[in-house]
Motif scaffolding. Structure first.
Motif, PDB file in Angstrom:
ATOM      1  N   ALA A  83     -38.063  11.145  61.292  1.00 59.34           N
ATOM      2  CA  ALA A  83     -38.608  10.392  60.158  1.00 59.34           C
ATOM      3  C   ALA A  83     -37.532  10.093  59.109  1.00 59.34           C
ATOM      4  N   GLY A  84     -36.316  10.574  59.349  1.00 60.06           N
ATOM      5  CA  GLY A  84     -35.235  10.350  58.379  1.00 60.06           C
ATOM      6  C   GLY A  84     -35.352  11.248  57.158  1.00 60.06           C
ATOM      7  N   ALA A  85     -36.062  12.382  57.304  1.00 62.40           N
ATOM      8  CA  ALA A  85     -36.265  13.289  56.165  1.00 62.40           C
ATOM      9  C   ALA A  85     -35.283  14.458  56.219  1.00 62.40           C
ATOM     10  N   TRP A  86     -34.973  15.002  55.063  1.00 65.27           N
ATOM     11  CA  TRP A  86     -34.172  16.226  54.963  1.00 65.27           C
ATOM     12  C   TRP A  86     -35.110  17.418  55.108  1.00 65.27           C
ATOM     13  N   ILE A  87     -34.746  18.403  55.906  1.00 67.79           N
ATOM     14  CA  ILE A  87     -35.627  19.574  56.031  1.00 67.79           C
ATOM     15  C   ILE A  87     -35.014  20.804  55.369  1.00 67.79           C
ATOM     16  N   VAL A  88     -35.840  21.484  54.596  1.00 67.99           N
ATOM     17  CA  VAL A  88     -35.445  22.756  53.992  1.00 67.99           C
ATOM     18  C   VAL A  88     -36.297  23.838  54.639  1.00 67.99           C
ATOM     19  N   HIS A  89     -35.643  24.812  55.213  1.00 65.34           N
ATOM     20  CA  HIS A  89     -36.346  25.865  55.946  1.00 65.34           C
ATOM     21  C   HIS A  89     -36.004  27.214  55.300  1.00 65.34           C
ATOM     22  N   VAL A  90     -36.999  28.090  55.201  1.00 64.14           N
ATOM     23  CA  VAL A  90     -36.776  29.366  54.521  1.00 64.14           C
ATOM     24  C   VAL A  90     -36.575  30.483  55.545  1.00 64.14           C
ATOM     25  N   SER A  91     -35.488  31.218  55.372  1.00 60.81           N
ATOM     26  CA  SER A  91     -35.216  32.351  56.249  1.00 60.81           C
ATOM     27  C   SER A  91     -35.016  33.619  55.413  1.00 60.81           C
ATOM     28  N   THR A  92     -34.454  34.630  56.001  1.00 66.00           N
ATOM     29  CA  THR A  92     -34.616  35.973  55.436  1.00 66.00           C
ATOM     30  C   THR A  92     -33.370  36.851  55.570  1.00 66.00           C
ATOM     31  N   ASP A  93     -33.295  37.841  54.713  1.00 65.32           N
ATOM     32  CA  ASP A  93     -32.258  38.879  54.801  1.00 65.32           C
ATOM     33  C   ASP A  93     -32.393  39.701  56.089  1.00 65.32           C
ATOM     34  N   SER A 141     -33.562  34.062  51.769  1.00 60.55           N
ATOM     35  CA  SER A 141     -33.879  34.776  50.538  1.00 60.55           C
ATOM     36  C   SER A 141     -34.395  36.163  50.885  1.00 60.55           C
ATOM     37  N   SER A 142     -34.763  36.934  49.860  1.00 66.67           N
ATOM     38  CA  SER A 142     -35.153  38.318  50.151  1.00 66.67           C
ATOM     39  C   SER A 142     -36.215  38.817  49.183  1.00 66.67           C
ATOM     40  N   TRP A 143     -36.996  39.759  49.644  1.00 69.45           N
ATOM     41  CA  TRP A 143     -37.931  40.539  48.815  1.00 69.45           C
ATOM     42  C   TRP A 143     -38.758  39.625  47.896  1.00 69.45           C
ATOM     43  N   LEU A 144     -39.460  38.680  48.478  1.00 66.77           N
ATOM     44  CA  LEU A 144     -40.228  37.725  47.667  1.00 66.77           C
ATOM     45  C   LEU A 144     -41.436  38.379  47.001  1.00 66.77           C
ATOM     46  N   PHE A 145     -41.687  37.970  45.778  1.00 66.16           N
ATOM     47  CA  PHE A 145     -42.944  38.339  45.125  1.00 66.16           C
ATOM     48  C   PHE A 145     -43.413  37.152  44.299  1.00 66.16           C
ATOM     49  N   GLY A 146     -44.734  37.002  44.206  1.00 63.68           N
ATOM     50  CA  GLY A 146     -45.269  35.852  43.483  1.00 63.68           C
ATOM     51  C   GLY A 146     -46.744  36.050  43.214  1.00 63.68           C
ATOM     52  N   GLN A 172     -33.299  51.727  50.198  1.00 61.70           N
ATOM     53  CA  GLN A 172     -33.146  50.327  50.621  1.00 61.70           C
ATOM     54  C   GLN A 172     -32.922  49.511  49.357  1.00 61.70           C
ATOM     55  N   ARG A 173     -31.890  48.662  49.374  1.00 65.46           N
ATOM     56  CA  ARG A 173     -31.598  47.833  48.193  1.00 65.46           C
ATOM     57  C   ARG A 173     -31.725  46.357  48.523  1.00 65.46           C
ATOM     58  N   GLY A 174     -32.236  45.601  47.563  1.00 60.21           N
ATOM     59  CA  GLY A 174     -32.352  44.161  47.763  1.00 60.21           C
ATOM     60  C   GLY A 174     -32.476  43.442  46.433  1.00 60.21           C
ATOM     61  N   CYS A 175     -32.792  42.161  46.495  1.00 58.52           N
ATOM     62  CA  CYS A 175     -32.905  41.325  45.300  1.00 58.52           C
ATOM     63  C   CYS A 175     -34.326  40.772  45.242  1.00 58.52           C
ATOM     64  N   PRO A 176     -35.218  41.380  44.450  1.00 59.37           N
ATOM     65  CA  PRO A 176     -36.599  40.878  44.389  1.00 59.37           C
ATOM     66  C   PRO A 176     -36.617  39.472  43.785  1.00 59.37           C
ATOM     67  N   ALA A 241     -31.191  48.453  55.321  1.00 58.73           N
ATOM     68  CA  ALA A 241     -31.005  49.361  54.180  1.00 58.73           C
ATOM     69  C   ALA A 241     -30.390  48.625  52.995  1.00 58.73           C
ATOM     70  N   TYR A 242     -29.579  47.639  53.300  1.00 61.71           N
ATOM     71  CA  TYR A 242     -28.898  46.893  52.235  1.00 61.71           C
ATOM     72  C   TYR A 242     -29.135  45.408  52.471  1.00 61.71           C
ATOM     73  N   SER A 243     -29.825  44.768  51.521  1.00 63.55           N
ATOM     74  CA  SER A 243     -30.269  43.377  51.711  1.00 63.55           C
ATOM     75  C   SER A 243     -29.789  42.469  50.588  1.00 63.55           C
ATOM     76  N   VAL A 244     -28.749  42.868  49.890  1.00 60.65           N
ATOM     77  CA  VAL A 244     -28.335  42.055  48.740  1.00 60.65           C
ATOM     78  C   VAL A 244     -27.659  40.781  49.252  1.00 60.65           C
ATOM     79  N   LEU A 245     -28.246  39.637  48.903  1.00 54.68           N
ATOM     80  CA  LEU A 245     -27.730  38.341  49.344  1.00 54.68           C
ATOM     81  C   LEU A 245     -27.062  37.633  48.174  1.00 54.68           C
ATOM     82  N   ARG A 246     -25.874  37.115  48.432  1.00 57.80           N
ATOM     83  CA  ARG A 246     -25.220  36.242  47.447  1.00 57.80           C
ATOM     84  C   ARG A 246     -24.622  35.075  48.210  1.00 57.80           C
TER      85      ARG A 246
END
Ligand SMILES: NC(=O)c1ccc[n+]([C@@H]2O[C@H](COP(=O)([O-])OP(=O)(O)OC[C@H]3O[C@@H](n4cnc5c(N)ncnc54)[C@H](OP(=O)(O)O)[C@@H]3O)[C@@H](O)[C@H]2O)c1
Length: 276
Positions: A83-93, A141-146, A172-176, A241-246
């Motif tokens: 369709a000529g569209a840009w796709i944004v897909h969500v993945s995980t730590d 992304s990681s540790w989603l809350f909403g 366990q460490r991450g970025c909520p 155990a370690y999920s810090v994403l940058r």
């Protein structure tokens, strides 16, 4: 959870939005996906859908995780490209093993999922890149809350209102990451047409124990939170155990600190409860 906020962010940014739930479109149905995307003729497709029952994926949910997270993203990306569209897909730590000891995970780090869920999400990343090689962004992304789904702070607040003390994992460490913040970033990477994988997670990092303590304190509840180890609470699926994403990409959106997102989460939650 994220999908509701992505829809709101897109509407707030002035986009025309077609937001589909599973009842509207089963992502694992190739014909339905192709016809939905062709019918909407979008400029941008954002995929927030996934099989997210991480523990069930180890047993009964294995096939559903593979189909929904591993295969179906390729259907959507193929239809978007057509369709000529840009796709944004969500993945995980969870695509990482969490064993890194030399700083946050960057896009250039090797993946090594430890769970069926993580492996299925990695498979989905590859399917996206293959089906839309020049028109995709994969946002890890990681540790989603909403405010629109089951999430860790909601569970802690529920438990803290019925228990005097809680034990929460401290190794366990991450970025909520607050889902409205991530939703805005999904739109930003789409308009930038940021090709490939990009890490987008909240600023700062913490353990689940620290996250729980901050949530309960900020909510003004009295429950005592004590730290414990992952080994004390065995779960079917191993967690990194370690999920810090940058991000190592200069153009990547930068999100505010997780504590600021948490305050907004609590404010929204309070105002919704007052209205109810
Ligand atoms: N939650 C986290 O901590 C976290 C962390 C990192 C990355 N992520 C990723 O972020 C994204 C959003 O996560 P979330 O927490 O917002 O997930 P969520 O609240 O569980 O929402 C996922 C949605 O996908 C739908 N879905 C499942 N199978 C489907 C199918 N075959 N066709 C169409 N829709 C389907 C689900 O519908 P039903 O409710 O009917 O099943 C649900 O509405 C996912 O890609 C997830 O992997 C999440």
């Amino acid at each position: 959870m994220l999908g509701v906020d992505a829809r709101a962010a897109a509407l707030a940014a002035g986009h025309e939005v077609v937001a589909l739930t599973r009842a509207d479109l089963d992502l694992t149905d190739l014909t339905a996906v192709e016809s939905a995307v062709a019918g909407a003729a979008p400029e941008i497709v954002i995929n927030c859908a996934a099989y997210t029952k991480v523990d069930d994926a180890e047993t009964d949910g294995r096939d559903a995780a593979h189909l929904t997270n591993g295969v179906a993203p390729g259907y959507l990306a193929g239809a978007a490209a057509m369709a000529g569209a840009w796709i944004v897909h969500v993945s995980t730590d969870y695509v990482f093993d969490g064993a890194k000891t030399t700083g946050p995970y960057l896009e250039s780090d090797a993946t090594a999922p430890q769970s069926v869920y993580g492996a299925s999400k990695l498979e989905g990343e590859l399917a996206i890149a293959q089906a839309a090689p020049l028109s995709h962004t994969i946002v890890r992304s990681s540790w989603l809350f909403g405010n629109h789904g089951a999430c860790f702070p909601a569970t802690m607040l529920r438990l803290a209102s019925t228990h005097d003390s809680l034990s929460v994992v401290d190794d366990q460490r991450g970025c909520p990451t607050f889902t409205p913040d991530l939703a805005t970033a999904l739109l930003a990477v789409a308009s930038q047409q940021l090709l490939g994988v990009v890490h987008v997670a909240a600023g700062g990092d913490c353990s689940w124990y620290e996250f729980a303590r901050e949530t309960i304190t900020r909510a003004g509840l009295g429950a005592v939170v004590t730290p414990c180890t992952t080994a004390e609470f065995p779960r079917p699926a191993p967690r990194p155990a370690y999920s810090v994403l940058r991000s190592g990409r200069g153009e990547a959106p930068v999100l505010r600190d997780w504590r600021e997102g948490l305050l907004e989460y609590l404010e929204v939650r309070n105002s919704t409860e007052v209205q109810a």
